[in-house]
Design an enzyme around this catalytic site. Structure first.
Site, PDB file in Angstrom:
ATOM      1  N   GLU A   1      -4.259  -6.854   2.647  1.00 28.70           N
ATOM      2  CA  GLU A   1      -3.154  -7.631   3.323  1.00 28.70           C
ATOM      3  C   GLU A   1      -2.962  -9.058   3.419  1.00 28.70           C
ATOM      4  O   GLU A   1      -2.246  -9.194   2.710  1.00 28.70           O
ATOM      5  CB  GLU A   1      -3.100  -7.261   4.864  1.00 28.70           C
TER       6      GLU A   1
ATOM      7  N   HIS B   1      -0.435   1.581  16.433  1.00 26.14           N
ATOM      8  CA  HIS B   1       0.343   0.942  14.925  1.00 26.14           C
ATOM      9  C   HIS B   1       1.330   0.826  15.315  1.00 26.14           C
ATOM     10  O   HIS B   1       3.031   0.780  14.988  1.00 26.14           O
ATOM     11  CB  HIS B   1       0.408   2.623  14.725  1.00 26.14           C
TER      12      HIS B   1
ATOM     13  N   GLU C   1       1.039  -1.646  -0.297  1.00 25.21           N
ATOM     14  CA  GLU C   1       0.093   0.035   0.115  1.00 25.21           C
ATOM     15  C   GLU C   1       0.350   1.348  -0.023  1.00 25.21           C
ATOM     16  O   GLU C   1       1.807   1.206   0.768  1.00 25.21           O
ATOM     17  CB  GLU C   1      -1.157   0.181   0.856  1.00 25.21           C
TER      18      GLU C   1
ATOM     19  N   GLN D   1       1.618  -1.990   6.325  1.00 24.75           N
ATOM     20  CA  GLN D   1       2.274  -0.551   6.306  1.00 24.75           C
ATOM     21  C   GLN D   1       2.917  -0.867   7.662  1.00 24.75           C
ATOM     22  O   GLN D   1       3.070   0.290   8.007  1.00 24.75           O
ATOM     23  CB  GLN D   1       1.293   0.321   5.786  1.00 24.75           C
ATOM     24  N   PHE D   2       1.940  -0.823   8.346  1.00 26.01           N
ATOM     25  CA  PHE D   2       2.498  -0.780  10.106  1.00 26.01           C
ATOM     26  C   PHE D   2       2.382  -2.687  10.306  1.00 26.01           C
ATOM     27  O   PHE D   2       1.321  -3.554   9.618  1.00 26.01           O
ATOM     28  CB  PHE D   2       1.570  -0.383  11.230  1.00 26.01           C
TER      29      PHE D   2
ATOM     30  N   LEU E   1      -6.495  -2.280  -1.000  1.00 25.81           N
ATOM     31  CA  LEU E   1      -6.225  -2.532   0.635  1.00 25.81           C
ATOM     32  C   LEU E   1      -6.158  -3.582   1.048  1.00 25.81           C
ATOM     33  O   LEU E   1      -7.529  -3.041   1.594  1.00 25.81           O
ATOM     34  CB  LEU E   1      -7.151  -0.995   0.863  1.00 25.81           C
TER      35      LEU E   1
HETATM   36  C1  LIG Z   1      -5.475  -2.941   7.755  1.00 27.87           C
HETATM   37  C2  LIG Z   1      -5.372  -1.580   7.649  1.00 27.87           C
HETATM   38  N1  LIG Z   1      -4.121  -1.869   6.096  1.00 27.87           N
HETATM   39  C3  LIG Z   1      -3.592  -0.163   6.431  1.00 27.87           C
HETATM   40  C4  LIG Z   1      -4.360   0.783   7.272  1.00 27.87           C
HETATM   41  C5  LIG Z   1      -2.948   2.258   7.055  1.00 27.87           C
HETATM   42  N2  LIG Z   1      -4.076   2.807   6.404  1.00 27.87           N
HETATM   43  C6  LIG Z   1      -5.015   3.606   6.620  1.00 27.87           C
HETATM   44  S1  LIG Z   1      -6.160   4.547   6.845  1.00 27.87           S
HETATM   45  C7  LIG Z   1      -5.896   3.875   4.627  1.00 27.87           C
HETATM   46  C8  LIG Z   1      -5.944   4.378   3.529  1.00 27.87           C
HETATM   47  C9  LIG Z   1      -8.145   4.284   3.830  1.00 27.87           C
HETATM   48  O1  LIG Z   1      -9.075   4.430   2.663  1.00 27.87           O
HETATM   49  P1  LIG Z   1     -10.107   4.724   2.659  1.00 27.87           P
HETATM   50  O2  LIG Z   1     -10.407   3.628   2.941  1.00 27.87           O
HETATM   51  O3  LIG Z   1     -10.138   5.247   1.587  1.00 27.87           O
HETATM   52  O4  LIG Z   1     -10.311   6.264   4.272  1.00 27.87           O
HETATM   53  P2  LIG Z   1     -10.032   7.378   3.712  1.00 27.87           P
HETATM   54  O5  LIG Z   1      -8.461   7.398   4.598  1.00 27.87           O
HETATM   55  O6  LIG Z   1     -10.034   7.835   2.508  1.00 27.87           O
HETATM   56  O7  LIG Z   1     -10.944   7.882   4.503  1.00 27.87           O
HETATM   57  C10 LIG Z   1      -5.032   3.363   5.149  1.00 27.87           C
HETATM   58  C11 LIG Z   1      -4.457   2.046   3.853  1.00 27.87           C
HETATM   59  C12 LIG Z   1      -4.716   0.241   8.434  1.00 27.87           C
HETATM   60  N3  LIG Z   1      -5.386   0.802   8.879  1.00 27.87           N
HETATM   61  N4  LIG Z   1      -5.618  -1.394   8.381  1.00 27.87           N
END
Ligand SMILES: Cc1ncc(C[n+]2csc(CCOP(=O)(O)OP(=O)(O)O)c2C)c(N)n1
Ligand SMILES: Cc1ncc(C[n+]2csc(CCOP(=O)(O)OP(=O)(O)O)c2C)c(N)n1
Ligand SMILES: [Mg+2]
Ligand SMILES: [Mg+2]
Lengths: 325, 357, 325, 357
Positions: A60, A129, A29, A82-83, A58
């Site tokens: 994993e 995180h 990601e 990512q974390f 998105l």
């Molecule tokens: C399971 C998981 N994978 C990766 C992340 C890292 N991460 C946090 S927000 C995000 C993007 C989320 O996008 P979206 O669902 O479109 O929501 P938005 O932030 O645009 O509101 C990512 C990859 C996470 N928090 N949880």
């Protein structure tokens, strides 16, 4: 040769791997255009193209599961989670799949896959995180688990991981990404997986640390020296397979040990090290090995994390305890 | 306010009617292969029976029979090239044998023999996946590798109706569609996931319509009609191989036996529904009727072939049983490319202990 | 009072819970009409209806994730993961969600959820059906991990788990489902979570076991007695929270211990027990605590599992070793 | 052979045009609430700005701004009852405050204060979920509980376009549809998941069409049009509450700010596209134009309200900052209902150590 931070060393290792081996592909990601949320893949997509440095959807399990297919079919994927806290989403693909395909197929197929993931505390992240989850993977046969504590090792271990024919979980302590600059050769080199390193010689107590707790152990050793306690510090570096010989040799010499990790205490890798050392050098032990670890709670919010984390005072207290006996 | 909803009545691609007549022209190549297919279907049906018998006699462990699904499996595997990537589930032995797996080897899985997993070098095929849905991602990844390496191979994942509920199904179809990968997702909707009927597995009347969630093509095919299955799979493989992206196929079929030898299907199955599938819709009967109409098969051939199959199965069973018992110390040999010190010590311990006992 | 097998005791506990508390709901794959693949839920759907004993779609994250919602919104879900090997699919919902919601919300919400799952070796299952994964959950704060070794405890612990206000992983050793019949009261009773039980008194060595290794430990103790070694056997029963006091008291007395579990050795719960006992009773130890465990490989296929598993000869060897010193 | 594929051109439910005129009749109730909505939107926009400032000054930690998404959030939350279950993501503070969360409390999340998670007793609302997609299953489960308990409450899950890629999205929609649960899945398609555009997140032109994979209704709505959002959500909530089953809503919107304060959106965003969203499509401007046309708002009111908002925000900030620092030893207090012995010992250790230092 250049001075590099750990994150720069990682970026450089990835660059090296991409440049020298067309089978290497980076996926995860935000690793592409954005260069990773920590810039570990900065500039790589621009240089090597969208097909070699790939922003994935998105998911994993999707990342690791497809990386397994890529690996089996001739590529050398370096996947990013990512974390580390998000790795639970792909536990099945890691533990039931990547770790077992060599075993399941009796060597017919294997999975040369690296999974990189930042983790660790002290950087005021949002919930989930900062968790240190290495124990889950050390308990999973078929995996190798590696954790650098400095820029030099970061590059060398990462290239060794990419060379490996078996899956490697490569854990990057966020707190150390930019904590230190260090000479990191431009040329390719590897630090062998499975070797611990004595980073400070000592006589009285062995401090065993990995990743983010290595600098803490060194600080504590320094302070202990002022009270005439001589600490040997070992950077464990590889948690699976464990370099028990190096650890045991030191504890045999000192007779005392403190294990330090950020993960919660119960059933952490510290417990394994205590148990293994007990097995190996029980009769040399002058005191029970102490553990300085995260407490047995979920990783706490930023405003309380400092008291929760291993710290120099906590390590000094443990040193005092093993010395007392 | 426009509501996005599925308007469609489920359709079903069929070529060979239950009575052995054609609903439409058969696809090219079928005339030549039909008899061989039928022979292989008979072989598989008897293999399945043999395996159940061996299990009952304690000569095999848990076994997952595929009877009823021969057309779905053989018809779909028949459209693959030998060098295509194949990621089957545990219930795909008919397809896997058609693809080239030695029947003696196929039996080793239920034997609980480690050697079962060592798939023949000449096949790019995984052993049957136990974790429901996991293999869809492997297929997606392998297809990705083919695309990146400029190979014209495709990957095929085989799975059941139950697997569509897993997150991995969704993630695989999404990755495959985003990256436009040469992968075919072949779902055998055999009406049940162990005891759970497909009507409780999903609210949709079809699996095929799930393709719409990924902007890919979905095909719903009569899974007991080997002509239609072959036709659909040929289309999908061609589509994928030529860069058209992934395809989802739903083959509507039925598992005639228990889920595995540990299962008692009378607990959850409607006997009337079962009878309908077992008689009218049997994929072997249907193809046999067609062959007979064409003058390509008769009772004598059936008898001769059955006898021949039984000889081959006896021989395969013997080879299976003669596979040397594994050395327990070999459990340490394929954990890593290089055995770490702790494993070496443990291997020694196990060897010593067995020496002593 | 009736003689019951463990599986019958579990079925009976579930029946009791459903009958007495309308908030209890059972969900999982094949738990309804089929009564569970081991018949743990036999007859329950017929008696309590489709809404209280529910066949779910085939998705473990879905099962646990919706069970969390059910629990938070006033129900008492008892979810089944058909085999423990499949629990990886729902690690996030267990470790990041169920285990942390009380902590995350500072007690505003909590998750009274039981996850039942069969596991363990010796029953010739296909791949991935026999793994012992308790360590992963013992390393996860917020969870309780419970494992009965006999029918009486199975009922009592399961009812205690359903009573608990926090998530409990209830692990059922397949091998013991029908291994033994035992008096199991018809009435409701609980066995408190967090208490180990001394199941045989002894003098020389403490054998620590849980679930499927308890009967092995008892057999080994019996055989050791014939060579005049007196073993105390403890059924640990609850792995989180650990009843360290009971364990330590015994080892303090005997000075020697062997920990026996089916899970792979490295970073297993055995390591934690060794480390904790070291901390607690180091100066009473006459020999390093031994571990008899599954080896550090993926769980092997049926034809080789017996040599891989802990066995009476392996335990006797470990007893001999700790006695030698 | 019939191919199942998505034929549709994406549609978009819109009521309030970008120029503030109506494309169709506004839904009932809107006339009365529009001004209050606008006020709240202004409040939220300035809250967001304030939070960014506080973060820059080091008075807050990581913050995820929602500017640009006020209509999607407020319009959807406005259709919920106070006792409905709400499972938001980390980016839903506008909606959560509209639902009743004290702004001072809302700021505590970024403060990194444990107390942030203690949601007000009178709201059946979770703190914002960090794990992408996890909350969809919680909403599904809570809706299930409501159905089983005979309550007429619904559950709503809020999430982004990126979340649709997760297995949990799929499993939640499948469970919800199989059990016909009263849950609304509200997706704010804000065009990005951190740096990944929605066009790389999925191959579909819409999120809404994914409803078809579950035989439920999907709605695609202009997420910057608060009338349309409210209209869609009202429909969906009513549908769910009355036993019609789950609904998936895609609100097409745009995140004006960075993903979080750690993010630099100039690395991945097209400035021209950004400008279009920032100007013509701003949800506040649009509603304000309509209010002005109706004579319900003017420049004076805007000034007065802005001043009032700033006072309130200053006061909220003060309260947030006066929330006592947490006692680190309290980390042990909410792990279990009863503290196990090991935690008691550890709590003592932490307390001792702090006493000494
Ligand atoms: C399971 C998981 N994978 C990766 C992340 C890292 N991460 C946090 S927000 C995000 C993007 C989320 O996008 P979206 O669902 O479109 O929501 P938005 O932030 O645009 O509101 C990512 C990859 C996470 N928090 N949880
Ligand atoms: C992740 C996972 N969950 C549960 C199981 C147990 N299990 C094995 S087969 C099966 C049903 C599978 O049904 P389906 O996908 O329709 O395939 P079929 O058996 O009908 O061929 C289940 C629940 C499993 N193997 N893996
Ligand atoms: Mg099925
Ligand atoms: Mg988004």
């Amino acid at each position: 040769m250049a001075e590099r931070t750990m994150i720069a060393a990682i970026q450089h290792a990835l660059w090296t791997a991409l440049a020298e081996d067309p089978r290497v592909i980076i996926l995860g990601e935000d690793v592409g255009k954005n260069g990773g949320v920590f810039r570990a893949t900065e500039g790589l997509q621009a240089e090597f193209g969208e097909h070699r440095v790939v922003d994935t959807p998105l998911a994993e399990s999707g990342i690791v599961g497809t990386a397994i297919g890529l690996a089996v079919a001739g590529m050398r994927p370096v996947a990013e989670i990512q974390f580390l806290g998000f790795i639970y989403e792909t536990m099945d693909q890691i533990a039931s799949q990547a770790a077992r395909i060599r075993f399941r197929t009796q060597g017919r197929f294997h999975v040369p896959l690296v999974i990189r993931s930042p983790f660790g505390g002290g950087v005021r992240t949002p919930e989930l995180h900062s968790d240190s989850l290495e124990a889950l993977f050390v308990h999973t046969p078929g995996l190798q688990v590696v954790m650098p504590s400095n820029p030099y090792d970061a590059k060398g271990l990462l290239l060794a991981a990419i060379d490996s024919e078996d899956p490697v979980l490569f854990l990057e302590p966020m707190r150390l990404y930019r904590a230190q600059r260090m000479e990191v050769p431009d040329e390719r080199y590897t630090v062998p997986i499975g070797t611990a390193q004595v980073v400070r010689d000592g006589r009285d107590v062995t401090l065993l640390a990995w990743g983010p707790t290595v600098p803490l152990a060194l600080q504590a050793a320094e302070q202990a020296a002022s009270t005439d306690v001589s600490c040997e510090v070992i950077d464990v570096r590889t948690l699976a397979p464990l370099d028990l010989d190096t650890l045991a040799a030191s504890v045999q010499k000192t007779g005392r040990a403190v294990v330090i990790h950020e993960a919660v205490r119960t059933a952490g890798v510290g417990a394994e090290i205590v148990a293994s050392l007990n097995d190996a050098v029980f009769y040399s032990l002058l005191a029970p090995i102490q553990r300085v670890t995260g407490y047995d709670t979920p990783y706490p919010p930023p405003l309380v994390e400092d008291a929760w984390l291993p710290s120099v005072p906590r390590i000094l207290r443990a040193i005092a305890e093993v010395m007392e006996e | 306010m426009e509501i996005y909803r599925w308007p469609g009545e489920p359709t079903l691609h069929q070529i060979l009617r239950e009575d052995g007549t054609l609903a439409r022209e058969e696809p090219p190549g079928v005339q030549d292969q039909a008899q061989a297919w039928y022979r292989f279907m008979v072989f598989c049906r008897r293999f399945d029976q043999k395996a159940l018998n061996l299990q009952r006699q304690g000569r095999l462990g848990t076994y997952a029979p595929f009877s009823g699904q021969e057309a779905a499996q053989i018809g779909s595997f028949a459209a693959l090239r030998r060098d295509d990537w194949v990621f089957p589930s545990y219930r795909e032995l008919a397809g896997m044998m058609y693809h080239g797996l030695d029947p003696a080897h196929a039996l080793l899985f239920s034997r609980g023999h480690p050697a079962a997993g060592y798939m023949p070098k000449e096949l790019a095929m995984f052993p049957g996946q136990i974790i429901i849905g996991a293999q869809l991602l492997h297929a997606t990844g392998a297809a990705w590798a083919c695309k990146l390496r400029g190979e014209d191979r495709v990957a095929a994942a085989f799975f059941g109706d139950g697997a569509t509920s897993q997150g991995d199904f969704h993630e695989a179809l999404n990755f495959a569609s985003v990256f436009q990968l040469p992968v075919v997702f072949f779902c055998q909707n055999n009406q049940y996931a162990i005891s759970v009927p497909v009507t409780r597995q999903m609210a949709t009347p079809t699996v095929a319509q799930k393709a719409i969630a990924y902007q890919i093509e979905g095909i719903r095919v009569d899974g007991n009609d080997i002509f239609a299955v072959y036709d659909a799979m040929r289309y999908a493989v061609e589509h994928a191989r030529s860069g058209g992206g992934p395809v989802l196929i739903e083959a509507v079929t039925y598992r005639l036996g228990p889920h595995t030898t540990s299962d008692d299907p009378t607990r959850y199955r409607d006997p009337e529904v079962h009878d309908a599938w077992a008689r009218a819709k049997d994929p072997l009967l249907r193809l046999r009727r067609w062959l007979e109409r064409q003058g390509l098969w008769d009772e004598d051939q059936e008898r001769a072939w059955t006898a021949e199959v039984d000889t081959r199965l006896a021989e395969a069973t013997e080879r299976m049983e003669q596979t040397p018992m594994p050395d327990p110390a070999s459990v340490f040999d394929h954990v890593y490319a290089q055995m770490p010190p702790a494993l070496r010590r443990q291997k020694q311990e196990l060897t010593d202990l067995r020496g002593r006992v």
